[in-house]
Design a protein around this motif. Structure first.
Motif, PDB file in Angstrom:
ATOM      1  N   UNK A   1      31.411  41.128  44.756  1.00 31.46           N
ATOM      2  CA  UNK A   1      31.652  42.517  45.145  1.00 31.46           C
ATOM      3  C   UNK A   1      30.328  43.216  45.459  1.00 31.46           C
ATOM      4  N   UNK A   2      29.344  43.018  44.584  1.00 32.88           N
ATOM      5  CA  UNK A   2      28.056  43.657  44.794  1.00 32.88           C
ATOM      6  C   UNK A   2      27.324  43.144  46.016  1.00 32.88           C
TER       7      UNK A   2
ATOM      8  N   UNK B   1      26.144  47.663  40.956  1.00 31.72           N
ATOM      9  CA  UNK B   1      25.178  46.587  41.134  1.00 31.72           C
ATOM     10  C   UNK B   1      24.725  46.547  42.595  1.00 31.72           C
ATOM     11  N   UNK B   2      23.416  46.548  42.815  1.00 30.13           N
ATOM     12  CA  UNK B   2      22.883  46.538  44.167  1.00 30.13           C
ATOM     13  C   UNK B   2      23.074  45.173  44.820  1.00 30.13           C
ATOM     14  N   UNK B   3      23.005  45.210  46.157  1.00 28.53           N
ATOM     15  CA  UNK B   3      23.286  43.994  46.922  1.00 28.53           C
ATOM     16  C   UNK B   3      22.272  42.896  46.617  1.00 28.53           C
ATOM     17  N   UNK B   4      20.975  43.248  46.578  1.00 30.88           N
ATOM     18  CA  UNK B   4      19.950  42.234  46.311  1.00 30.88           C
ATOM     19  C   UNK B   4      20.130  41.625  44.916  1.00 30.88           C
ATOM     20  N   UNK B   5      20.437  42.486  43.937  1.00 32.89           N
ATOM     21  CA  UNK B   5      20.646  41.976  42.578  1.00 32.89           C
ATOM     22  C   UNK B   5      21.829  41.004  42.531  1.00 32.89           C
ATOM     23  N   UNK B   6      22.878  41.357  43.251  1.00 30.30           N
ATOM     24  CA  UNK B   6      24.068  40.502  43.279  1.00 30.30           C
ATOM     25  C   UNK B   6      23.765  39.149  43.904  1.00 30.30           C
TER      26      UNK B   6
END
Length: 772
Positions: A397-398, A1-6
């Protein structure tokens, strides 16, 4: 999972949490839809309607009174599971329905209990109202025509079944009239002989007509004819202070638990705390949505489920830490934590749901209300742990929080020799359990009361007093209760205000004539507006009838049996199931011993406490047995004794933390609650401590003894294990295999007004397949 999505997911979760909180606290629209303020509350919190009936027979038999009370209880449960029906004097019955404020509407809907008979065309009575077990108005769609039909489903008693079979056989094609208080209310035509004990009256114009006819038939099936004496709206027994203090206790308890979880599990604890907040809001919204009647013990039960909701998160994050300690990466540890914790969470919660289902199906009144609250809490707690907590953990975590120091590891510990201390544990448990029957025998010999039964169980005297002024519940507690208790010698006093008047009903233990006069004199001497001659008093029966107690016992026994069967099925070993049930019975008996020795009041809260222990105590045992089952595969070649000790030690932190978080919520409730809440909270605290003790110290040893001593093929486990190094005996991470230890036994093997057109017809039961 990408940072922005998280980050987006975390923002969405925050917005949804705020919306849930707004709904639960404030609600929507002018009526506050969804708000906890709209939750239906019981007589103790908000009052309700009180109706008093008198029998037309001057001296009815006690058997007929008991039968009428029981049947009325079944009628009024349509309004609330917390409704109460009890005897007043020798020929009166009192009904109290919480959350209602229109006595006339209740009387109209409930109907006037009168005589009901079924007569043939010649006027001969072929069936009496007491021969009807139940009547329900229903709507069904005809499978042939597709038209909607409205009818009344009748269920006959065993005696009524044979009577009706003969009557309908002799009157096929003719009418049998239903006569209520001398008036014909329906004359359906008999289509065929009705011999199965069930029938339908069809031809109703709409569902309202069907329900009205069913209500008249039900109310007319009472053993005695009744007439209304008076009805009024009564105030809350405990008042707003009790509700506000309980809500405050719940909020403080949740806050303390969240802080503790963050301190213990760091980022994982933050996710658990967030999920706990979501659970709390969802639980409050669902209580409103499902129209659950909430009494003060019910509030305590909700707070208890909040504490229990933390348990699943503790199991997950304890497994996650074990994976980190074993050297697995953070992402893999998160995955493994949820995966490996699932079976313990699932089995523990399903076992409790089984108990709730049985209690709901077989229980009555407050038992059903408890079952609904318990089941709702369990389902929502699983959702919050397995869905909400998982989403938050992966989102954190993401979002970049990947340093293991924010999650923590566990220290390796040498297995504690729990099995080696089994004899001491068994002696302690035996002494605690035996203190219950011994204490009951001693108190029964000295006082005539084995337990300190409250008004709910044994009844008492209701004294109606006009104080000439409006007194608040706090005034009654501070000024009136001391006067009453001095006369009765008992602090168990209940007050009930009659709205719109200055009258108060004072309920105490049963008073004789002299004690009644003493009470009247004492009250008149204390309060100048009271006229002793105008004080009236009558004996009242218990609000918890013998049938309700009997139903509760049956429900508990059957629930335990089904729990045993489920554990046997899941673990493929009867010794796991029997050990768990024995530990459960152990906990209930020790809590009973607490009631005996402390002389705590045994009333409606007693049943709630025992049911709570039944639902709560099994969870910790399931977690330990789940770990033993897992280690039987991982630690092949090790002695059973080492496997049990290792499994209990591995789950020890989880057992302590889960019990501690539940203890916190109930302890805060005990500190801040009113006396009646403390009567619920303190025995629950005892149950929590006893449950933790039995799970950690008792259940593993019970299973070990059954595994090695019972069964057709006894397993000889090597008691003396060669001395191992600290590295070999330390509790490993979940993924690590401990060094095999040679043992004498092999590893256990797995086992695999218009013209009446209505008609009366027999109902044949539908055949269907049961899916497994």
């Amino acid at each position: 999972m990408k940072k922005k999505q998280s980050i987006v997911i975390l923002v969405i979760c925050a917005v949804l949490t705020v919306l849930l909180g707004f709904t639960a606290i404030k609600g929507w629209g002018p009526t506050g839809t969804g708000s906890m303020a709209n939750i239906r509350t019981g007589l103790d919190l908000s009052g309700g309607v009180s109706i008093t009936y008198q029998t037309k027979t001057e001296n009815p038999s006690q058997e007929d009174m008991d039968d009428t009370i029981y049947k009325l209880q079944q009628r009024v449960f349509q309004y609330s599971n917390e409704a109460q029906v009890y005897q007043q004097g020798s020929n009166r019955i009192n009904i109290e329905i919480p959350g209602e404020n229109d006595a006339n509407a209740i009387l109209e809907e409930l109907g006037k209990p009168g005589s009901l008979v079924f007569q043939d065309e010649s006027g001969n009575t072929v069936l009496e109202g007491t021969d009807i077990a139940d009547a329900q108005g229903v709507a069904r769609t005809d499978s042939t025509t597709g038209q909607r039909e409205y009818m009344v489903d009748l269920t006959l008693t065993e005696a009524g079944k044979s009577k009706f079979a003969e009557a309908t056989t002799n009157n096929v094609g003719k009418r049998i009239s239903i006569v209520y208080d001398g008036e014909v209310i329906s004359s359906p035509t008999v289509k065929s002989a009705i011999t199965e004990g069930t029938a339908q009256i069809d031809g109703m114009a709409g569902i309202d007509e069907a329900k009205n006819l069913a209500a008249v038939i039900r109310i007319g099936s009472l053993s005695l004819e009744l007439e209304e004496i008076y009805s009024n709206v009564v105030g809350a027994q405990l008042g707003q202070d009790a509700l506000s203090s309980s809500v405050m206790a719940g909020a403080i308890g949740v806050l303390i638990v969240i802080i503790f979880m963050i301190f213990a599990y760091r980022i994982s604890g933050l996710a658990a705390g967030w999920a706990l907040v979501v659970f709390t809001f969802l639980d409050l919204i669902c209580l409103n949505a499902f129209d659950v009647t909430l009494t003060l013990p019910g509030i305590a039960g909700v707070i208890l489920t909040i504490g229990m909701a933390v348990d699943a998160n503790v199991i997950i994050y304890a497994r996650m830490r074990e994976e980190l300690t074993a050297g697995r990466g953070l992402h893999g540890s998160i995955q493994a934590g949820f995966k490996k914790a699932f079976s313990a969470i699932f089995d523990g919660n399903v076992t409790t749901l089984i108990a709730a289902a049985v209690l709901y199906l077989l229980g009555t009144g407050s038992i059903r209300g408890f079952a609904i609250t318990l089941a709702m809490g369990i389902v929502l707690s699983m959702f919050s742990a397995l869905v909400v907590s998982r989403v938050l953990s992966y989102a954190f975590y993401g979002a970049g929080i990947r340093n293991e120091k924010f999650y923590g590891k566990i220290k390796a510990h040498k297995p504690i020799n729990f099995v080696g201390k089994k004899n001491l544990v068994f002696i302690i448990s035996a002494v605690l359990i035996l203190s219950a029957p011994v204490g009951m025998a001693v108190y029964n010999a000295n006082t005539g009361k084995a337990l300190n039964y409250s008004l709910d169980f044994i009844g008492g005297t209701a004294t109606t007093v006009d104080f000439g002024e409006k007194l608040s519940l706090s005034d009654l507690d501070s000024q009136v209760q001391p006067v009453v208790s001095e006369v009765t010698g008992d602090a168990n006093v209940q007050f009930q205000q009659i709205n719109g008047t200055d009258q108060v009903i004072i309920k105490t233990r049963e008073l004789n004539v002299d004690e009644r006069e003493q009470l009247n004199t004492a009250l008149a001497g204390k309060f100048s507006n009271i006229k002793a001659a105008e004080i009236t008093a009558e004996n009242i029966s218990s609000t918890i009838s013998g049938e309700m107690r009997s139903n509760a016992m049956k429900a508990v026994v059957i629930a335990v049996i089904f729990m045993l069967l489920y554990i046997w099925f899941r673990f493929r070993d009867l010794r796991f199931a029997s050990s768990a049930v024995l530990a459960l019975v152990h906990d209930i008996l020790i809590v009973l011993a607490f009631y005996v020795l402390s002389r705590f009041s045994v009333g409606s809260t007693f049943i709630a406490v025992m049911l709570t222990i039944l639902g709560y105590s099994i969870n910790a045992t399931i977690v330990i047995f789940d770990r033993i089952r897992e280690n039987l595969s991982i630690m092949k070649g090790s002695s059973l004794k080492l496997i049990v000790n290792t499994s209990v030690t591995q789950t020890l932190t989880r057992s302590i933390y889960s019990s501690l978080t539940t203890f916190i919520t109930i302890f805060v409730l005990y500190l801040l609650g009113v006396p009646s809440v403390r009567e619920f909270a303190l025995p629950i605290i005892v149950g929590i401590l006893v449950g933790a003790y039995s799970s950690v110290c008792l259940t593993g040893s019970l299973w070990y003894i059954m595994k090695t001593k019972l069964g057709k093929k006894k397993i000889i486990d090597k008691e003396e294990v060669p001395e191992l190094s600290a590295a070999e005996t330390s509790v490993p991470g979940a993924s690590a295999k401990p060094a095999p230890v040679k043992a004498a036994s092999a590893a256990p093997k797995k086992k695999t007004a218009k013209k009446d057109r209505s008609e009366l017809q027999s109902v044949k039961p539908k055949k269907g397949r049961r899916r497994r």
